[in-house]
Every structure is written in structure tokens, then in C-alpha cells.
Enzyme design. Structure first.
Site, PDB file in Angstrom:
ATOM      1  N   TYR A  65       0.720  -0.982  -0.081  1.00  0.00           N
ATOM      2  CA  TYR A  65      -0.031  -0.087  -0.220  1.00  0.00           C
ATOM      3  C   TYR A  65       0.740   1.331   0.545  1.00  0.00           C
ATOM      4  O   TYR A  65       0.625   2.268  -0.600  1.00  0.00           O
ATOM      5  CB  TYR A  65      -0.568  -0.314   1.505  1.00  0.00           C
ATOM      6  CG  TYR A  65      -2.280   1.029   1.348  1.00  0.00           C
ATOM      7  CD1 TYR A  65      -3.018   1.526   0.200  1.00  0.00           C
ATOM      8  CD2 TYR A  65      -1.849   1.979   2.252  1.00  0.00           C
ATOM      9  CE1 TYR A  65      -3.966   2.447   0.886  1.00  0.00           C
ATOM     10  CE2 TYR A  65      -2.512   3.294   2.645  1.00  0.00           C
ATOM     11  CZ  TYR A  65      -3.797   2.830   1.546  1.00  0.00           C
ATOM     12  OH  TYR A  65      -4.907   4.108   1.923  1.00  0.00           O
ATOM     13  N   GLY A  66       1.654   1.409   0.426  1.00  0.00           N
ATOM     14  CA  GLY A  66       2.256   2.817   1.001  1.00  0.00           C
ATOM     15  C   GLY A  66       4.020   2.219  -0.259  1.00  0.00           C
ATOM     16  O   GLY A  66       3.728   3.423  -0.771  1.00  0.00           O
ATOM     17  N   LYS A 117       0.792   3.498  -3.390  1.00  0.00           N
ATOM     18  CA  LYS A 117       0.653   5.468  -2.803  1.00  0.00           C
ATOM     19  C   LYS A 117       1.577   7.185  -2.313  1.00  0.00           C
ATOM     20  O   LYS A 117       1.674   8.028  -2.509  1.00  0.00           O
ATOM     21  CB  LYS A 117       0.175   5.105  -1.011  1.00  0.00           C
ATOM     22  CG  LYS A 117      -1.572   4.599  -0.893  1.00  0.00           C
ATOM     23  CD  LYS A 117      -2.049   5.473  -2.042  1.00  0.00           C
ATOM     24  CE  LYS A 117      -3.765   4.894  -1.292  1.00  0.00           C
ATOM     25  NZ  LYS A 117      -5.062   5.410  -1.800  1.00  0.00           N
ATOM     26  N   ARG A 167     -15.224   1.399   5.631  1.00  0.00           N
ATOM     27  CA  ARG A 167     -14.364   0.209   5.526  1.00  0.00           C
ATOM     28  C   ARG A 167     -13.012   0.146   5.185  1.00  0.00           C
ATOM     29  O   ARG A 167     -13.108  -1.157   5.900  1.00  0.00           O
ATOM     30  CB  ARG A 167     -15.554  -0.618   4.307  1.00  0.00           C
ATOM     31  CG  ARG A 167     -14.970  -0.304   2.872  1.00  0.00           C
ATOM     32  CD  ARG A 167     -15.977  -1.249   2.117  1.00  0.00           C
ATOM     33  NE  ARG A 167     -15.631  -1.184   0.512  1.00  0.00           N
ATOM     34  CZ  ARG A 167     -15.646  -1.046  -0.654  1.00  0.00           C
ATOM     35  NH1 ARG A 167     -17.001  -2.204  -0.330  1.00  0.00           N
ATOM     36  NH2 ARG A 167     -15.348  -0.897  -1.463  1.00  0.00           N
TER      37      ARG A 167
END
Length: 303
Positions: free
Chosen positions: A164-165, A168, A199
Site C-alpha cells: 500500500y505504501g 501511495k 470500511r
């Protein structure tokens, strides 16, 4: 002065719930015609639902105009088709909010390579595909506003989110080139780092804090960053009423003479090399070279 989106067509990806839904509703409320894109999966990207249709119904019930779209951001041809449908219905696309995303959190040692690849594909490649599908239209219009969704994980790191990092921070980098390439055609590109109770984050926030981080608290920043008078190349953080900017900076560093250009010489000067007292915010990658050239000239190393 009221910020209006009358006569604007906006696409919001991942708009079936959470932040995307909040953006879509407010854009429509302020006059935009909105494409509500959502694959409808759970937060890990699996499954399907009619979430986008429900948001369209909300917009229409409030007197706005919207259409649903179930395309996947990971399929470029589907993104092209989505843009074509928006243009056919409403004549153009002026705003793109890249919001779609999934999570596959695990420590790097336990992370399946496929989960790394998928998260990067949805967030980074998906945003690039959606943006590319809009790009020529925005150039022809001489108008475009694009928002990338980054994260504090990408900017600063977070245990268990290597995939994810990486995605991003990649989006922040994508912004930094596209704002340059789009400038002559009045295309502005910004990066948002939101903190919201959705969520995607429901098991991260303490229960008492969850309500305070409602998606509606991120909307002011997001919509300003896609408005007519928006800045460009900004990185903005938003959540629970707090707003700030983040920056990619560099310092002036040092220029080492030839005899000190060794591993030991570098080590000896590390305190100076890493000193942030003269930090500044480059506006393009060429400024790194310019700083080195200026140091060379100061040292008399070039004519």
C-alpha cells in the site's frame, strides 16, 4: 464566495461508499454531473455489489445528475469506455478523483507477492489508467482537474503496509510529473492524503474516534483541490477537521572535492549532508541537478 461545479462533469472512482460516495454527493450537490464508478467489491477487492447504483439514486433523489459505472480501474479499455460514455452523455470530463483502492495488509515477510502486485495495480496502475483515459479529453478542453489519493503510509510509512505504501507514494510521484505535463493545457493535478473512518479503516480506529473521522470531513479539501481555482502539485492531508500540507524537500548538501569522494569521505560529511537547515521544495526533478551545478560553480569546479 460559493464554489460551484455547474457545467462540470466529474468521475469519482471507488464511489460506492466511504470517501468516494461523499465526494460524489457533494459534487452533485454543487452542480456537477457525476459518474459514480465502483466495482463494488469488499475492501480486499473481492466480491461485487450494487453500491454505485445506490449512490446514483441518492444523487437523483436530491435533484442531481449521475450515472453508475462498474468498470475496474485495472482494465484500461474499461476506463476508456467509461470516459466515452460520460462524454456521450454530457459532452466532456472535467474532473477525475482517483479514489478506488483495496487493502491486503501483512508484514512484508508474510506478504504474498501476488498481494503486493495487486495492491500496486489497483491503486497506482488503476489511477494511471483512469487518468490516461481522461487525459486527451482534458487537453482538448484546455481544462482538467485530477486528484490522486495518497496516504500517510506512502508519505511516512506504516508497519504491515509495504504494498500500500509503495503504491501511495508512487501516486504522489505521478502527480509531480503530470502537473508539469498538464500545465500548458490548464490541467491541475494534486495529491490528497485522507484520514477517514470507512470500511478500509474500520478496524484501525478506536470506536470512540471512528465517528469523528467521518468522510464528510475530508470533502472540503478534496473538492477544493478539483475546483476551478485549485492549486496544483499540492500534497494535502485531511481528517476530522484537521488539514495540512506535506512536502518533498531537499537540502543544499555539500560538494566534496575529488580527494574526499570516497565512502569514508561521505561518512565524514554525513552530518552536513543530512542537515535540514536549508531545506527547500523543488518544483521539478531538474532542480536536483541545478543544486549540484551551483555547488560545482561555487567550488570553481566548472568554468
Amino acid at each position: 464566495m460559493t464554489i460551484s461545479f455547474e457545467n462540470r462533469v466529474a468521475i469519482v472512482t471507488g464511489a460506492g461508499g466511504g470517501l468516494g460516495r461523499a465526494y460524489a454527493l457533494e459534487l452533485a450537490k454543487r452542480g456537477a454531473k457525476v459518474v459514480v464508478n465502483d466495482l463494488g467489491g469488499s475492501r480486499d477487492g473481492t466480491g461485487h455489489s450494487d453500491a454505485a447504483l445506490k449512490v446514483v439514486d441518492e444523487i437523483k433523489a436530491a435533484g442531481g445528475e449521475a450515472m453508475s459505472n462498474g468498470a475496474s480501474v485495472t482494465e484500461y479499455e474499461q476506463m476508456v469506455e467509461m470516459v466515452a460514455k460520460a462524454k456521450e452523455a454530457w459532452g466532456g470530463v472535467h474532473i477525475l478523483i482517483n479514489n478506488a483502492g483495496i487493502l491486503r495488509d501483512k508484514s512484508f515477510t508474510k506478504m504474498d507477492p501476488a498481494d503486493f502486485e495487486l495492491v500496486v495495480k489497483v491503486h497506482l496502475i488503476g489511477s494511471a489508467f483512469a487518468t490516461k483515459a481522461c487525459w486527451d479529453t482534458m487537453r482538448e478542453q484546455n481544462y482538467g482537474r485530477i486528484l490522486m489519493t495518497a496516504s500517510s503510509t506512502g508519505l511516512f510509512g506504516n508497519f504491515g503496509q509495504a504494498n500500500y505504501g509503495a503504491a501511495k507514494l508512487g501516486l504522489a510521484g505521478l502527480t509531480k510529473t503530470l502537473y508539469l505535463e498538464g500545465a500548458k493545457n490548464n490541467i491541475k493535478v494534486n495529491t490528497l492524503s485522507p484520514v477517514a473512518a470507512t470500511r478500509m479503516t474500520e478496524d484501525i480506529f478506536p470506536e470512540q474516534a471512528f465517528a469523528r473521522f467521518g468522510p464528510e470531513n475530508v470533502v472540503p479539501a478534496a473538492l477544493y483541490l478539483v475546483s476551478e481555482d485549485s492549486p496544483t502539485n499540492a500534497i494535502v492531508g485531511a481528517g476530522a477537521g484537521g488539514f495540512h500540507c506535506a512536502y518533498v524537500t531537499m537540502n543544499r548538501g555539500v560538494f566534496l572535492p575529488p580527494e574526499e569522494r570516497t565512502v569514508e569521505g561521505f561518512a565524514a560529511h554525513w552530518a552536513e549532508i543530512s542537515d535540514r537547515k536549508d531545506d527547500f521544495v523543488p518544483q521539478s526533478g531538474s532542480e536536483q541537478s541545478q543544486v549540484i551545478l551551483a555547488a560545482m560553480q561555487k567550488a570553481g569546479a566548472v568554468g
